[in-house]
Design a protein around this motif. Structure first.
Motif, PDB file in Angstrom:
ATOM      1  N   VAL A 113       0.873  -1.169   0.000  1.00 31.21           N
ATOM      2  CA  VAL A 113       0.000   0.000   0.000  1.00 31.21           C
ATOM      3  C   VAL A 113       0.911   1.219   0.000  1.00 31.21           C
ATOM      4  O   VAL A 113       1.658   1.441   0.958  1.00 31.21           O
ATOM      5  CB  VAL A 113      -0.923   0.011   1.237  1.00 31.21           C
ATOM      6  N   ASP A 114       0.873   1.991  -1.079  1.00 31.44           N
ATOM      7  CA  ASP A 114       1.762   3.148  -1.214  1.00 31.44           C
ATOM      8  C   ASP A 114       1.255   4.391  -0.496  1.00 31.44           C
ATOM      9  O   ASP A 114       2.006   5.320  -0.272  1.00 31.44           O
ATOM     10  CB  ASP A 114       1.979   3.478  -2.692  1.00 31.44           C
ATOM     11  N   LYS A 115      -0.021   4.411  -0.154  1.00 31.06           N
ATOM     12  CA  LYS A 115      -0.588   5.566   0.542  1.00 31.06           C
ATOM     13  C   LYS A 115      -0.388   5.427   2.043  1.00 31.06           C
ATOM     14  O   LYS A 115      -0.237   4.335   2.564  1.00 31.06           O
ATOM     15  CB  LYS A 115      -2.073   5.708   0.236  1.00 31.06           C
ATOM     16  N   ILE A 116      -0.418   6.561   2.722  1.00 33.96           N
ATOM     17  CA  ILE A 116      -0.351   6.562   4.183  1.00 33.96           C
ATOM     18  C   ILE A 116      -1.787   6.632   4.692  1.00 33.96           C
ATOM     19  O   ILE A 116      -2.556   7.498   4.293  1.00 33.96           O
ATOM     20  CB  ILE A 116       0.493   7.752   4.679  1.00 33.96           C
ATOM     21  N   LEU A 117      -2.135   5.691   5.553  1.00 32.69           N
ATOM     22  CA  LEU A 117      -3.520   5.532   5.987  1.00 32.69           C
ATOM     23  C   LEU A 117      -3.683   5.872   7.463  1.00 32.69           C
ATOM     24  O   LEU A 117      -3.527   5.027   8.332  1.00 32.69           O
ATOM     25  CB  LEU A 117      -3.981   4.092   5.734  1.00 32.69           C
ATOM     26  N   PHE A 118      -3.997   7.133   7.722  1.00 34.36           N
ATOM     27  CA  PHE A 118      -4.350   7.541   9.078  1.00 34.36           C
ATOM     28  C   PHE A 118      -5.842   7.293   9.243  1.00 34.36           C
ATOM     29  O   PHE A 118      -6.641   7.703   8.407  1.00 34.36           O
ATOM     30  CB  PHE A 118      -4.069   9.030   9.312  1.00 34.36           C
ATOM     31  N   ASN A 119      -6.235   6.617  10.295  1.00 29.27           N
ATOM     32  CA  ASN A 119      -7.655   6.402  10.614  1.00 29.27           C
ATOM     33  C   ASN A 119      -8.451   5.899   9.414  1.00 29.27           C
ATOM     34  O   ASN A 119      -9.408   6.525   8.990  1.00 29.27           O
ATOM     35  CB  ASN A 119      -8.275   7.687  11.173  1.00 29.27           C
ATOM     36  N   SER A 120      -8.057   4.775   8.890  1.00 25.40           N
ATOM     37  CA  SER A 120      -8.709   4.170   7.739  1.00 25.40           C
ATOM     38  C   SER A 120      -9.328   2.833   8.146  1.00 25.40           C
ATOM     39  O   SER A 120      -9.131   2.366   9.264  1.00 25.40           O
ATOM     40  CB  SER A 120      -7.684   3.968   6.626  1.00 25.40           C
ATOM     41  N   VAL A 121     -10.056   2.221   7.225  1.00 24.99           N
ATOM     42  CA  VAL A 121     -10.736   0.963   7.513  1.00 24.99           C
ATOM     43  C   VAL A 121     -10.491  -0.029   6.378  1.00 24.99           C
ATOM     44  O   VAL A 121     -10.561   0.327   5.207  1.00 24.99           O
ATOM     45  CB  VAL A 121     -12.263   1.187   7.674  1.00 24.99           C
ATOM     46  N   ALA A 122     -10.194  -1.265   6.755  1.00 29.07           N
ATOM     47  CA  ALA A 122     -10.105  -2.363   5.795  1.00 29.07           C
ATOM     48  C   ALA A 122     -11.274  -3.299   6.063  1.00 29.07           C
ATOM     49  O   ALA A 122     -11.652  -3.514   7.216  1.00 29.07           O
ATOM     50  CB  ALA A 122      -8.788  -3.110   5.959  1.00 29.07           C
ATOM     51  N   LYS A 123     -11.854  -3.837   5.007  1.00 28.04           N
ATOM     52  CA  LYS A 123     -12.966  -4.778   5.157  1.00 28.04           C
ATOM     53  C   LYS A 123     -12.481  -6.173   4.790  1.00 28.04           C
ATOM     54  O   LYS A 123     -11.882  -6.373   3.740  1.00 28.04           O
ATOM     55  CB  LYS A 123     -14.133  -4.368   4.266  1.00 28.04           C
ATOM     56  N   LEU A 124     -12.754  -7.123   5.671  1.00 24.94           N
ATOM     57  CA  LEU A 124     -12.403  -8.515   5.453  1.00 24.94           C
ATOM     58  C   LEU A 124     -13.695  -9.305   5.295  1.00 24.94           C
ATOM     59  O   LEU A 124     -14.563  -9.265   6.174  1.00 24.94           O
ATOM     60  CB  LEU A 124     -11.602  -9.061   6.636  1.00 24.94           C
ATOM     61  N   GLN A 125     -13.828  -9.998   4.156  1.00 18.23           N
ATOM     62  CA  GLN A 125     -15.026 -10.798   3.885  1.00 18.23           C
ATOM     63  C   GLN A 125     -14.601 -12.224   3.568  1.00 18.23           C
ATOM     64  O   GLN A 125     -13.672 -12.446   2.794  1.00 18.23           O
ATOM     65  CB  GLN A 125     -15.799 -10.209   2.707  1.00 18.23           C
ATOM     66  N   LEU A 126     -15.308 -13.183   4.171  1.00 17.32           N
ATOM     67  CA  LEU A 126     -15.056 -14.604   3.949  1.00 17.32           C
ATOM     68  C   LEU A 126     -16.319 -15.244   3.399  1.00 17.32           C
ATOM     69  O   LEU A 126     -17.429 -14.924   3.843  1.00 17.32           O
ATOM     70  CB  LEU A 126     -14.678 -15.289   5.265  1.00 17.32           C
ATOM     71  N   GLU A 127     -16.144 -16.171   2.449  1.00 20.42           N
ATOM     72  CA  GLU A 127     -17.275 -16.887   1.877  1.00 20.42           C
ATOM     73  C   GLU A 127     -16.878 -18.342   1.646  1.00 20.42           C
ATOM     74  O   GLU A 127     -15.856 -18.621   1.007  1.00 20.42           O
ATOM     75  CB  GLU A 127     -17.692 -16.262   0.547  1.00 20.42           C
ATOM     76  N   LEU A 128     -17.674 -19.254   2.189  1.00 20.49           N
ATOM     77  CA  LEU A 128     -17.412 -20.682   1.993  1.00 20.49           C
ATOM     78  C   LEU A 128     -17.583 -21.055   0.524  1.00 20.49           C
ATOM     79  O   LEU A 128     -18.492 -20.565  -0.156  1.00 20.49           O
ATOM     80  CB  LEU A 128     -18.367 -21.524   2.822  1.00 20.49           C
ATOM     81  N   VAL A 129     -16.717 -21.941   0.037  1.00 19.10           N
ATOM     82  CA  VAL A 129     -16.856 -22.455  -1.320  1.00 19.10           C
ATOM     83  C   VAL A 129     -17.989 -23.476  -1.352  1.00 19.10           C
ATOM     84  O   VAL A 129     -18.850 -23.441  -2.231  1.00 19.10           O
ATOM     85  CB  VAL A 129     -15.524 -23.081  -1.810  1.00 19.10           C
ATOM     86  N   ASP A 130     -18.010 -24.389  -0.402  1.00 14.05           N
ATOM     87  CA  ASP A 130     -19.074 -25.396  -0.254  1.00 14.05           C
ATOM     88  C   ASP A 130     -19.623 -25.302   1.167  1.00 14.05           C
ATOM     89  O   ASP A 130     -18.881 -24.994   2.098  1.00 14.05           O
ATOM     90  CB  ASP A 130     -18.513 -26.809  -0.475  1.00 14.05           C
ATOM     91  N   PRO A 131     -20.905 -25.614   1.351  1.00 15.47           N
ATOM     92  CA  PRO A 131     -21.467 -25.531   2.708  1.00 15.47           C
ATOM     93  C   PRO A 131     -20.854 -26.576   3.639  1.00 15.47           C
ATOM     94  O   PRO A 131     -20.358 -27.612   3.201  1.00 15.47           O
ATOM     95  CB  PRO A 131     -22.964 -25.803   2.499  1.00 15.47           C
ATOM     96  N   LEU A 132     -20.891 -26.274   4.931  1.00 18.27           N
ATOM     97  CA  LEU A 132     -20.434 -27.224   5.948  1.00 18.27           C
ATOM     98  C   LEU A 132     -21.495 -28.310   6.070  1.00 18.27           C
ATOM     99  O   LEU A 132     -22.685 -28.011   6.212  1.00 18.27           O
ATOM    100  CB  LEU A 132     -20.241 -26.514   7.290  1.00 18.27           C
TER     101      LEU A 132
END
Length: 156
Positions: A113-132
């Motif tokens: 990440v080339d930018k400087i991120l003061f007080n920023s947010v990252a979003k993490l999303q997970l999705e199953l390929v097959d159901p449990l």
């Protein structure tokens, strides 16, 4: 003699008003620091196969982001069965994202990440390929690391 004395006094007077120069070097330093915290560290996959959280980022330099999965998928606690999932990590303020399968995360995946991120947010999303499908608990650990990195671009 008067002429000579006048000339001599004039030379001394001119020298009294001559300029001297001093060059000053100013130096400053701030240690690079990246801090981030997860909104929720224990994610529970919903019945429709999704989980997500946000990471609050506060970094004073460009950074390197890496992700690594301990198992390469959700491992069934009473066996060796793995359920793969897809991971998406996006940082809107840096216009950066990484989408990978949990199976590829057995080897650390990185991006800069080339930018400087003061007080920023990252979003993490997970999705199953097959159901449990097997009864019981499943688990994996994703390690996310954000490291200050002058190599990734420097201050602009």
């Amino acid at each position: 003699m008067k002429k000579y004395l006048g000339y001599l006094l004039c030379c001394f007077a001119c020298n009294a008003y001559s300029n001297d120069e001093v060059a000053l070097t100013l130096v400053g330093y701030i240690s690079p620091k990246c801090e981030f915290t997860a909104e929720n560290k224990n994610l529970i996959i919903s019945s429709d196969g999704f989980a997500n959280t946000e990471l609050a980022i506060n970094c004073n330099s460009p950074m390197r982001v890496s992700m690594l999965s301990e198992n390469g998928g959700l491992r069934h606690q009473q066996g060796t069965h793995l359920n793969a999932y897809n991971v998406n990590l996006s940082i809107a303020d840096a216009n950066q994202s990484m989408s990978v399968s949990s199976q590829t995360l057995t080897v650390s995946q990185t991006f800069n990440v080339d930018k400087i991120l003061f007080n920023s947010v990252a979003k993490l999303q997970l999705e199953l390929v097959d159901p449990l499908i097997y009864a019981g608990n499943y688990q994996d650990v994703i390690r996310i690391e954000m490291t200050p990195s002058a190599v990734s671009g420097g201050v602009r």
